[in-house]
Design a protein around this motif. Sequence first.
Motif, mmCIF file in Angstrom:
data_model
loop_
_atom_site.group_PDB
_atom_site.id
_atom_site.type_symbol
_atom_site.label_atom_id
_atom_site.label_comp_id
_atom_site.label_asym_id
_atom_site.label_seq_id
_atom_site.Cartn_x
_atom_site.Cartn_y
_atom_site.Cartn_z
ATOM 1 N N PHE A 111 7.839 6.635 2.115
ATOM 2 C CA PHE A 111 6.308 6.432 2.207
ATOM 3 C C PHE A 111 5.516 7.025 0.848
ATOM 4 O O PHE A 111 4.442 6.465 0.728
ATOM 5 C CB PHE A 111 5.835 7.476 3.306
ATOM 6 C CG PHE A 111 6.169 6.776 5.057
ATOM 7 C CD1 PHE A 111 6.563 5.588 5.162
ATOM 8 C CD2 PHE A 111 6.379 7.626 6.029
ATOM 9 C CE1 PHE A 111 7.084 5.175 6.082
ATOM 10 C CE2 PHE A 111 6.690 7.254 7.046
ATOM 11 C CZ PHE A 111 7.066 6.114 7.237
ATOM 12 N N MET A 112 5.926 8.056 0.329
ATOM 13 C CA MET A 112 5.339 8.374 -1.002
ATOM 14 C C MET A 112 5.564 7.118 -2.061
ATOM 15 O O MET A 112 4.635 7.014 -2.747
ATOM 16 C CB MET A 112 6.192 9.617 -1.228
ATOM 17 C CG MET A 112 5.668 10.147 -2.770
ATOM 18 S SD MET A 112 4.213 10.727 -2.591
ATOM 19 C CE MET A 112 3.471 11.198 -4.207
ATOM 20 N N GLU A 113 6.596 6.541 -1.908
ATOM 21 C CA GLU A 113 6.939 5.272 -2.754
ATOM 22 C C GLU A 113 5.619 4.233 -2.560
ATOM 23 O O GLU A 113 5.117 3.858 -3.573
ATOM 24 C CB GLU A 113 8.213 4.695 -2.728
ATOM 25 C CG GLU A 113 8.428 3.700 -3.936
ATOM 26 C CD GLU A 113 9.649 3.586 -4.266
ATOM 27 O OE1 GLU A 113 10.271 2.555 -5.165
ATOM 28 O OE2 GLU A 113 10.450 4.501 -4.258
ATOM 29 N N SER A 114 5.463 3.980 -1.269
ATOM 30 C CA SER A 114 4.326 3.024 -1.045
ATOM 31 C C SER A 114 3.114 3.445 -1.279
ATOM 32 O O SER A 114 2.171 2.907 -1.764
ATOM 33 C CB SER A 114 4.456 2.869 0.614
ATOM 34 O OG SER A 114 3.603 1.945 1.049
ATOM 35 N N VAL A 116 2.354 5.752 -3.946
ATOM 36 C CA VAL A 116 2.400 5.381 -5.317
ATOM 37 C C VAL A 116 2.072 4.001 -5.797
ATOM 38 O O VAL A 116 1.240 3.789 -6.664
ATOM 39 C CB VAL A 116 3.440 6.002 -6.097
ATOM 40 C CG1 VAL A 116 3.679 5.723 -7.697
ATOM 41 C CG2 VAL A 116 3.819 7.463 -5.789
ATOM 42 N N LEU A 117 2.780 2.980 -4.983
ATOM 43 C CA LEU A 117 2.301 1.398 -5.468
ATOM 44 C C LEU A 117 0.967 1.401 -5.323
ATOM 45 O O LEU A 117 0.407 0.411 -6.024
ATOM 46 C CB LEU A 117 3.189 0.868 -4.797
ATOM 47 C CG LEU A 117 4.788 0.985 -5.136
ATOM 48 C CD1 LEU A 117 5.631 -0.094 -4.421
ATOM 49 C CD2 LEU A 117 4.997 0.176 -6.691
ATOM 50 N N LEU A 118 0.475 1.877 -4.022
ATOM 51 C CA LEU A 118 -0.879 1.752 -3.855
ATOM 52 C C LEU A 118 -1.888 2.315 -5.033
ATOM 53 O O LEU A 118 -2.824 1.563 -5.301
ATOM 54 C CB LEU A 118 -1.230 2.067 -2.465
ATOM 55 C CG LEU A 118 -2.689 2.228 -2.023
ATOM 56 C CD1 LEU A 118 -3.402 0.633 -1.974
ATOM 57 C CD2 LEU A 118 -3.155 2.766 -0.782
ATOM 58 N N ALA A 119 -1.566 3.384 -5.380
ATOM 59 C CA ALA A 119 -2.456 3.970 -6.499
ATOM 60 C C ALA A 119 -2.280 3.270 -7.866
ATOM 61 O O ALA A 119 -3.297 2.923 -8.653
ATOM 62 C CB ALA A 119 -1.725 5.556 -6.836
ATOM 63 N N LEU A 251 7.463 -6.065 -4.256
ATOM 64 C CA LEU A 251 8.262 -6.809 -3.565
ATOM 65 C C LEU A 251 9.560 -6.202 -3.453
ATOM 66 O O LEU A 251 10.290 -6.047 -2.270
ATOM 67 C CB LEU A 251 8.847 -8.099 -4.612
ATOM 68 C CG LEU A 251 7.448 -8.945 -4.317
ATOM 69 C CD1 LEU A 251 7.588 -10.097 -5.375
ATOM 70 C CD2 LEU A 251 6.858 -9.515 -3.118
ATOM 71 N N VAL A 252 10.240 -5.456 -4.338
ATOM 72 C CA VAL A 252 11.335 -4.751 -4.292
ATOM 73 C C VAL A 252 11.363 -3.776 -3.326
ATOM 74 O O VAL A 252 12.466 -3.399 -2.434
ATOM 75 C CB VAL A 252 11.798 -3.914 -5.619
ATOM 76 C CG1 VAL A 252 12.845 -2.868 -5.735
ATOM 77 C CG2 VAL A 252 12.252 -5.200 -6.742
ATOM 78 N N LEU A 253 10.212 -3.101 -2.919
ATOM 79 C CA LEU A 253 10.279 -2.030 -1.941
ATOM 80 C C LEU A 253 9.939 -2.676 -0.597
ATOM 81 O O LEU A 253 10.721 -2.263 0.257
ATOM 82 C CB LEU A 253 9.062 -1.273 -2.352
ATOM 83 C CG LEU A 253 8.664 0.137 -1.173
ATOM 84 C CD1 LEU A 253 9.854 0.887 -0.919
ATOM 85 C CD2 LEU A 253 7.336 0.795 -1.326
#
Length: 317
Positions: A111-114, A116-119, A251-253
């Motif tokens: 969820f943290m990766e998601s 960070v991608l939003l940021a 896309l990779v995530l």
Amino acid sequence: MLCCNRTNSSQLTFVLTGIPGLETARVWLAILFTCVYMVALAGNCTILFVIGTDPSLHEPMYCFLSMLAITDLGLSLSTMPTVMDVFWANYREISFDACFAQSYFVHSFSFMESSVLLAMAFDRYVAICYPLRYSSILTSARIAKIGLAALCRCLLGVLPSLFLLRRLPFCRSHVLSHSYCLHQDVIKLACADITFNSMYALAVAVLIVVLDLLLIFASYILIAKAVMSIASPSERLKVLNNCLSHILAVLVLYIPMVGLSVVHRFGKHVSPLVHVLMANIYLLVPPVLNPIIYSVKTKQIRRGVLRLLTPRRIFSP
């Protein structure tokens, strides 16, 4: 009766499966997974080193990229101990507490990766739509607040679902279908009503992953509108190229994440091998590909990596 002998959670031990049907290839799988983990660790550590040692990269975009690399490292390290045990030592047992902790970190880092991608999507939106105010909007203090908010959001959001899981009795099979612990895998073994647990886990996934994806999509709609107002086609292409790395990382995530969620919730008749492969792709591919994507597509990172790997005299004037 559905359950007759409930196991105390402090004494409970789960058994990790690995990859069903490929037991005879355990050594080759161990070599493969070791190589994948080494690439992920080396790639993300290199990104962090390049950004940390180059003052010209101490900008908002690269701060968020550092957050992404740290998250990828955490995601890799959270699964590596049990995966290595299963495939190298053929040791498949894991205690309930260890499984609880691993599940917590796996989902938190995912969820943290998601987040960070939003940021990073917000960073691209500000850079393209408000270029003159970029440095005043994304100050160091604001970046720190964004990172802290993302961290608290994910750590606190996942915590209740795992405490709810801990309270469940387990009296069925204790065999898990992966080489690490996933919440949706463990909860299937409970011999109690798991409706509330499932609904809470779904709500967290929607409020974090789905919301993040919708906001990322919205940011790119606004970016596309800004790009279309640029008269020069070459300038349009240049602006879009600056977003390409982030789009590929998204896309990779999200493609493996959505695929895994669909398989777990609706793929009851799908082969167990598909479940396992999807879960491994979901957790291993982003940490491996993200450093490669940013090293290839981002000029400053590419130069930093080349400077790190190439003798200094080649870059000397």
